[in-house]
Write an enzyme that holds these catalytic residues in place. Structure first.
Site, PDB file in Angstrom:
ATOM      1  N   CYS A  86       0.830  -1.204   0.000  1.00 62.59           N
ATOM      2  CA  CYS A  86       0.000   0.000   0.000  1.00 62.59           C
ATOM      3  C   CYS A  86       0.868   1.259   0.000  1.00 62.59           C
ATOM      4  O   CYS A  86       1.508   1.553  -0.997  1.00 62.59           O
ATOM      5  CB  CYS A  86      -0.975  -0.055   1.175  1.00 62.59           C
ATOM      6  SG  CYS A  86      -2.348   1.103   0.976  1.00 62.59           S
ATOM      7  N   HIS A 203      -3.535  -5.642   1.032  1.00 66.61           N
ATOM      8  CA  HIS A 203      -2.856  -5.832   2.317  1.00 66.61           C
ATOM      9  C   HIS A 203      -2.786  -7.309   2.715  1.00 66.61           C
ATOM     10  O   HIS A 203      -3.694  -7.795   3.415  1.00 66.61           O
ATOM     11  CB  HIS A 203      -3.627  -5.078   3.409  1.00 66.61           C
ATOM     12  CG  HIS A 203      -3.458  -3.602   3.350  1.00 66.61           C
ATOM     13  ND1 HIS A 203      -2.439  -2.942   3.999  1.00 66.61           N
ATOM     14  CD2 HIS A 203      -4.175  -2.656   2.703  1.00 66.61           C
ATOM     15  CE1 HIS A 203      -2.540  -1.634   3.765  1.00 66.61           C
ATOM     16  NE2 HIS A 203      -3.583  -1.445   2.974  1.00 66.61           N
ATOM     17  N   GLU A 205      -1.032  -8.573   5.020  1.00 70.33           N
ATOM     18  CA  GLU A 205      -0.906  -8.686   6.486  1.00 70.33           C
ATOM     19  C   GLU A 205      -2.265  -8.634   7.178  1.00 70.33           C
ATOM     20  O   GLU A 205      -2.379  -8.972   8.348  1.00 70.33           O
ATOM     21  CB  GLU A 205       0.043  -7.594   7.022  1.00 70.33           C
ATOM     22  CG  GLU A 205      -0.551  -6.216   7.206  1.00 70.33           C
ATOM     23  CD  GLU A 205      -0.737  -5.446   5.900  1.00 70.33           C
ATOM     24  OE1 GLU A 205      -0.516  -6.018   4.824  1.00 70.33           O
ATOM     25  OE2 GLU A 205      -1.117  -4.255   5.981  1.00 70.33           O
TER      26      GLU A 205
END
Lengths: 235, 79
Positions: A86, A203, A205
């Site tokens: 990002c 994302h 994560e």
């Protein structure tokens, strides 16, 4: 194996990234403040999401001049693995470590939702362990994720197999409707020509534990870990 | 010396803000608008003669104030 996660004023996905590397995968991971001049003994560097320096001027434009980015550039020039997520992707583009730029979403809206990603290339340290034919379901959260590059750059990205991920719909079809931000060629992630620096808007994560509603993002971290394990120089 | 840095998106770059404002102008009855581009405007106060300032600011505009992948810029000098 040790990891470093950069931290700028305004980073906000840094702890998530540390959590996945440290608690989900179990590797020593440290936060690296933007004023550091070295990435230390890290085997790979993650540049997390967020709004470094408030996104002032352009996203990533100020962070790229921080001391730690000099160290990251040197690390990458020597073949070190770097993944920007990002805002990290935006910073890597501003720094010239990845081609192109991320501009305002076509819709002008901040898009925060799950998307589907087609793995456009498995030939990278970021995608090597993703099973052939598997599309990933991973969230995005950005206002400026519209990947732009000129025609020549796009041709060279495609020609060199540097496109890692493209936005597709739930059925896996590459459509304009599935493109959440207007990115050229539905591009969600790319790598550099040497294939050691990657950037992606979604994302992983935030999608690395089933309890969060999906763990497709694990495959990206696992790919990077496996790539490092297979490096002959690493004990 | 005051220098205005005027930054605009390159022609080839989609400018959704400009397009939205153009549509809004049309809806408000402002006819004849053929294009709207929205960029940035920066005012910089700087010491030095014009040539020195121009050389220095061009350098920093190229590498920092504007992104050559997506933006054009011009400097306007006010003595």
């Amino acid at each position: 194996m040790k990891f470093a996660v950069l931290q700028f004023p305004g980073s906000n996905c840094d702890q998530d990234c540390v959590h996945v590397l440290r608690s989900v995968f179990g590797y020593p991971t440290r936060l690296l403040w933007h004023k550091e001049y070295s990435v230390g003994d890290a085997d790979a560097v993650f540049i997390p999401g967020g709004f470094s320096y408030g996104d002032y001027l352009r996203t990533g434009s100020i962070a790229r001049f921080s001391p730690v980015m000099g160290a990251v550039k040197e690390f990458a020039d020597n073949g070190g693995l770097v993944l920007g997520i990002c805002n990290g992707f935006q910073i890597l583009c501003e720094a010239g470590l990845l081609p192109g730029a991320l501009i305002r979403n076509r819709s002008l809206q901040f898009r925060c939702e799950h998307v589907y990603l087609q793995v456009a290339s498995h030939n990278s340290p970021f995608t090597g362990q993703i099973p052939e034919g598997k599309n990933l379901r991973i969230p995005i959260a950005h206002g400026e994720g519209n990947y732009f590059c000129d025609d020549e750059t796009l041709q060279s990205l495609e020609g060199n197999d540097q496109v890692l991920f493209r936005y597709v719909d739930a059925e896996g079809d590459l459509t304009d409707h599935a493109n959440p931000n207007g990115s050229r060629a539905n591009i969600a992630g790319i790598c550099n020509e040497k294939r050691n620096v990657g950037g992606m808007m979604p994302h992983p994560e935030r999608a690395s534990e089933a309890v969060l509603g999906g763990d497709d993002g694990r495959l990206i971290f696992q790919s990077l870990i496996t790539a490092l394990e297979n490096q002959p120089t690493l004990a | 010396m005051k220098v205005k840095v005027i930054i605009t998106p390159k022609r080839a770059v989609l400018d959704p803000q400009g397009k939205t404002v153009q549509t809004a102008l049309e809806h408000m009855g402002c006819s004849g608008v053929s294009d709207v581009r929205i960029g940035k405007y920066i005012e910089i106060e700087m010491d030095g003669d014009r040539e020195t300032v121009e050389v220095k600011l061009s350098e920093y505009a190229d590498k920092f104030l504007a992104n050559p992948n997506i933006e054009d810029y011009r400097l306007v000098f006010e003595d």
